[in-house]
Design a protein around this motif. Structure first.
Motif, short mmCIF file in Angstrom:
data_model
loop_
_atom_site.label_atom_id
_atom_site.label_comp_id
_atom_site.label_asym_id
_atom_site.label_seq_id
_atom_site.Cartn_x
_atom_site.Cartn_y
_atom_site.Cartn_z
N GLY A 140 0.84 -1.19 0.00
CA GLY A 140 0.00 0.00 0.00
C GLY A 140 0.87 1.24 0.00
O GLY A 140 1.91 1.29 -0.66
N SER A 141 0.48 2.24 0.78
CA SER A 141 1.26 3.48 0.83
C SER A 141 0.74 4.36 1.95
O SER A 141 -0.44 4.29 2.34
CB SER A 141 1.13 4.23 -0.50
OG SER A 141 1.71 5.52 -0.41
N ASP A 145 -3.51 6.82 3.69
CA ASP A 145 -4.00 7.31 4.99
C ASP A 145 -4.65 8.68 4.89
O ASP A 145 -5.55 9.01 5.66
CB ASP A 145 -2.85 7.36 6.00
CG ASP A 145 -2.41 5.98 6.45
OD1 ASP A 145 -3.09 5.00 6.12
OD2 ASP A 145 -1.36 5.88 7.12
N LYS A 158 -4.68 3.80 -3.07
CA LYS A 158 -3.98 3.18 -1.95
C LYS A 158 -4.89 3.08 -0.71
O LYS A 158 -4.70 2.20 0.14
CB LYS A 158 -2.70 3.94 -1.63
CG LYS A 158 -1.63 3.75 -2.71
CD LYS A 158 -1.32 2.27 -2.95
CE LYS A 158 -0.23 2.04 -3.97
NZ LYS A 158 0.10 0.61 -4.16
N LYS A 162 -5.81 -0.49 1.34
CA LYS A 162 -6.02 -0.71 2.78
C LYS A 162 -7.37 -1.38 3.03
O LYS A 162 -7.45 -2.37 3.78
CB LYS A 162 -5.95 0.61 3.54
CG LYS A 162 -6.33 0.45 5.02
CD LYS A 162 -6.18 1.70 5.82
CE LYS A 162 -6.81 1.54 7.22
NZ LYS A 162 -6.32 0.34 7.95
N ASN A 181 -0.68 -5.43 5.07
CA ASN A 181 -0.63 -4.23 4.24
C ASN A 181 0.62 -3.44 4.64
O ASN A 181 0.72 -2.96 5.77
CB ASN A 181 -1.89 -3.38 4.44
CG ASN A 181 -1.90 -2.12 3.59
OD1 ASN A 181 -1.21 -2.02 2.58
ND2 ASN A 181 -2.72 -1.16 3.98
N LYS A 183 2.83 -0.15 4.17
CA LYS A 183 2.55 1.22 3.73
C LYS A 183 3.82 2.08 3.82
O LYS A 183 4.09 2.68 4.85
CB LYS A 183 1.44 1.82 4.59
CG LYS A 183 0.17 0.99 4.63
CD LYS A 183 -0.99 1.71 5.31
CE LYS A 183 -0.65 2.17 6.70
NZ LYS A 183 -1.81 2.80 7.38
N GLU A 236 -0.52 -4.63 9.53
CA GLU A 236 -0.23 -3.39 8.83
C GLU A 236 1.08 -2.80 9.35
O GLU A 236 1.34 -2.81 10.55
CB GLU A 236 -1.37 -2.41 9.05
CG GLU A 236 -1.33 -1.17 8.19
CD GLU A 236 -2.64 -0.38 8.27
OE1 GLU A 236 -3.63 -0.80 7.63
OE2 GLU A 236 -2.66 0.63 8.99
N LEU A 238 3.42 0.78 8.77
CA LEU A 238 3.68 2.08 8.18
C LEU A 238 5.14 2.41 8.45
O LEU A 238 5.58 2.45 9.60
CB LEU A 238 2.78 3.15 8.83
CG LEU A 238 3.07 4.61 8.48
CD1 LEU A 238 2.85 4.87 7.00
CD2 LEU A 238 2.20 5.54 9.33
#
Length: 254
Positions: A140-141, A145, A158, A162, A181, A183, A236, A238
């Protein structure tokens, strides 16, 4: 990871190429997909020679659902039991305002970032469910968000990644399968050159003054998630450069 089969889309450069090298170094056998046949063949030769793993190439455009289905159906029996699917293929084109963007470029982004991810998931995951094992890792990225200027359509794709990752995790909750995911924030790859429609100078300027992440950095995180004990699902992640705080806030040295 030794002996497992890992299927990576968009494997000829950037994060996909980094994942191919990382998983090969840990003994995984690879199904590598991309449109650039020459780069795939070069990567296959390198990884088989350096790590002694097996590499099978799937040179098709992930947007072509019919061709993708034919390629996966035609896989030799020893390659069909995919253990890890890394939905990495993705792109962004342009930095236009939403009311000024190019509809054809939007179609390419939506078809690649959303529809192709869905196609790969639909074609691969049923076999994982049947075998009672498997891991789906979607790239994702941070853009998913929150929207940022000049990126609304990409951010929307993106955000969809999610939602699709979360939804798939819910759908698979009664199985041993895992869904992750990943990101990334600022990552310096050819991805950014495509964003600026081939203007490498503009892409380089975007990262001036900050040390961005690399495709290899993301690959390390992908592998970390894939290699966690089977009872642990890293849902997930990030990750950003140290001098990046959000999708729109970063510190760049003058």
């Amino acid at each position: 990871m030794k002996g497992k089969i890992v299927f990576i889309t968009g494997a000829s450069s950037g994060i996909g190429e980094g994942c191919a090298r990382k998983f090969a170094s840990e003994g995984a056998n690879l199904l590598l997909n991309a449109r650039n046949v020459a780069k795939l063949e070069e990567l296959k030769k390198e990884l088989e020679t350096q790590y002694g793993v097996r590499v099978h190439l799937l040179p098709f455009d992930v947007r072509d659902r019919k061709l993708a289905a034919q390629a996966l159906e035609a896989l030799p029996a020893e390659w069909k039991n995919i253990d890890v699917l890394i939905n990495n293929a993705g792109l962004v084109i342009g930095v236009d305002k939403e009311f000024e963007g190019n509809l054809d470029e939007w179609d390419i982004m939506i078809d690649t970032n959303i529809r192709a991810l869905l196609s790969m998931t639909r074609m691969v995951v049923p076999g994982m469910v049947e075998r009672g094992r498997g891991h789906i890792i979607n790239i994702g990225s941070i853009a998913g968000d929150a929207a940022y200027p000049g990126g609304s359509v990409y951010c929307a794709t993106k955000a969809a990644v999610k939602a699709l990752s979360d939804g798939l995790r819910i759908d698979l909750v009664d199985t041993p399968l895992r869904v992750t995911n990943i990101k990334p924030g600022m990552v310096e790859t050819n991805f950014s050159v495509v964003r600026y429609r081939g203007d490498k100078g503009a892409a380089d300027a975007f990262y001036k003054g900050i040390r961005p992440l690399t495709g290899d950095d993301i690959a390390e995180t992908v592998y970390y998630a894939a290699s966690a004990p089977e009872h642990i699902q890293i849902a997930e992640v990030l990750l950003m450069p140290t001098n990046q705080a959000t999708g729109t806030i970063s510190y760049k040295k003058k």
